[in-house]
Design an enzyme around this catalytic site. Structure first.
Site, PDB file in Angstrom:
ATOM      1  N   ALA A   1       7.740 -17.186  33.743  1.00 60.29           N
ATOM      2  CA  ALA A   1       8.412 -16.545  34.877  1.00 60.29           C
ATOM      3  C   ALA A   1       8.648 -15.090  34.500  1.00 60.29           C
ATOM      4  O   ALA A   1       8.722 -14.750  33.314  1.00 60.29           O
ATOM      5  CB  ALA A   1       9.741 -17.242  35.148  1.00 60.29           C
TER       6      ALA A   1
ATOM      7  N   GLY B   1       6.997 -20.867  32.404  1.00 59.37           N
ATOM      8  CA  GLY B   1       6.511 -21.268  33.723  1.00 59.37           C
ATOM      9  C   GLY B   1       4.993 -21.432  33.759  1.00 59.37           C
ATOM     10  O   GLY B   1       4.462 -22.162  34.598  1.00 59.37           O
TER      11      GLY B   1
ATOM     12  N   GLU C   1       4.396 -24.818  32.429  1.00 62.36           N
ATOM     13  CA  GLU C   1       4.855 -25.746  33.486  1.00 62.36           C
ATOM     14  C   GLU C   1       3.861 -25.809  34.647  1.00 62.36           C
ATOM     15  O   GLU C   1       3.622 -26.873  35.215  1.00 62.36           O
ATOM     16  CB  GLU C   1       6.239 -25.314  33.984  1.00 62.36           C
ATOM     17  CG  GLU C   1       7.303 -25.493  32.914  1.00 62.36           C
ATOM     18  CD  GLU C   1       8.629 -24.872  33.299  1.00 62.36           C
ATOM     19  OE1 GLU C   1       8.691 -23.628  33.454  1.00 62.36           O
ATOM     20  OE2 GLU C   1       9.611 -25.609  33.459  1.00 62.36           O
TER      21      GLU C   1
ATOM     22  N   GLU D   1      11.676 -20.741  26.543  1.00 64.43           N
ATOM     23  CA  GLU D   1      12.893 -20.338  27.261  1.00 64.43           C
ATOM     24  C   GLU D   1      14.113 -20.315  26.363  1.00 64.43           C
ATOM     25  O   GLU D   1      15.025 -19.501  26.544  1.00 64.43           O
ATOM     26  CB  GLU D   1      13.160 -21.282  28.451  1.00 64.43           C
ATOM     27  CG  GLU D   1      12.176 -21.162  29.606  1.00 64.43           C
ATOM     28  CD  GLU D   1      10.923 -22.020  29.446  1.00 64.43           C
ATOM     29  OE1 GLU D   1      10.713 -22.571  28.339  1.00 64.43           O
ATOM     30  OE2 GLU D   1      10.172 -22.136  30.423  1.00 64.43           O
TER      31      GLU D   1
END
Ligand code: COA
Length: 261
Positions: free
Chosen positions: A65, A110, A113, A133
């Site tokens: 992200a 992300g 993911e 993260e």
């Protein structure tokens, strides 16, 4: 048509390339929103039988992200962000048409993911996977705590998520995170297309039901409590000083100083 994605439709396979190579294809709001649109297109366009997600450039699939958008977000903002991304990633996972990740470099946060929301993954030898993260005082927020655990088992998933380390392609292959390592990077998309061409000749309704039942087998279901708790917990991290420090440290290219508050 899209600003942050390149798309190419040939032989009923839609190739979607996330196109922010200068920021290692990080998922900012615009990319997330366009991913939602392209997933709708995959669902609704009868000329599309299957799709490939990949990243622009040689270095990254998606490096996570976009951390520059994290600063100043509240707990509620964090939960909204996670819920929005989670809903799009869930639509990828539950797509009746196969969606495959061609991982051409870093697949972190992300990005890992996103690759895990796809039905399976191929990668180049230089690909690196991970959920870093925790280095930012944060947790995976787009289904990573659930899908990594589903794919590689709890012990491996916890070690990867708690250490924030990167997993090399060969290790990712051994643990079942990727199906194939394509030795020649230029052939990554060709090999992915070969596999999808075989699947595209099968009965579409049977293909859709196999995906649906496999998702049920592992609890890949938006109503599954683990996904909802992850969204809530992701938001909670935004209310901590450690998360603000983690994001600032990344952007200032220094080591964070966490205080447990
Ligand atoms: N969000 C925002 N920007 C990012 C980013 C992210 N997740 N990942 C990389 N970038 C940006 C960098 O800030 C840099 O921008 P700049 O050139 O304007 O300074 C550019 O992309 C290139 O990245 P850089 O860090 O210089 O490349 P590198 O080869 O030194 O390191 C990584 C590559 C992947 C190890 C490193 O970029 C990284 O750790 N990224 C963050 C991974 C992460 O924590 N993801 C989870 C986010 S929740």
């Amino acid at each position: 048509m899209y600003k942050t994605l390149l798309t190419d439709l040939s032989d009923n396979i839609l190739t979607v390339t996330i196109n922010r190579p200068d920021k290692l294809n990080a998922l900012n709001k615009a990319v997330i929103s366009e991913l939602g649109e392209v997933v709708s297109e995959i669902y609704s366009n009868n000329d599309i039988s299957s799709a490939i997600l990949t990243g622009a450039g040689q270095k990254a699939f998606v490096a996570g992200a976009d951390i520059s958008e994290f600063q100043g977000l509240t707990k509620e903002d964090g939960q909204t962000l996670s819920a929005k991304g989670g809903e799009i990633f869930f639509r990828i996972a539950s797509s009746p048409k196969p969606i495959v990740a061609a991982v051409n470099g870093f697949a972190l946060g992300g990005g890992c993911e996103l690759a895990m929301a796809c039905h399976f993954r191929l990668c180049v030898p230089t690909a690196r996977f991970g959920q870093p993260e925790v280095n930012l005082g944060l947790i995976p927020g787009y289904g990573g705590t659930q899908r990594l655990t589903q794919l590689v088992g709890k012990g491996r998933a916890l070690e990867i998520m708690l250490s924030g380390r990167m997993v090399e392609a060969t290790e990712a292959h051994v643990m079942g995170l990727v199906n194939y390592i394509v030795v020649e990077p230029n052939e990554l998309l060709t090999k992915t297309r070969e596999i999808l061409s075989i699947i595209n000749e099968k009965a579409p309704l049977a293909v859709a039901r196999i995906i649906e039942c496999a998702n049920i087998a592992v609890g890949d279901d938006s109503d599954f409590g683990g996904f909802l708790r992850e969204q809530e917990a992701f938001g909670e991290c935004f209310a901590t000083a450690d998360m603000q420090e983690g994001a600032a440290a990344f952007l200032e290219k220094r080591k964070p100083k966490f205080k447990g508050m």
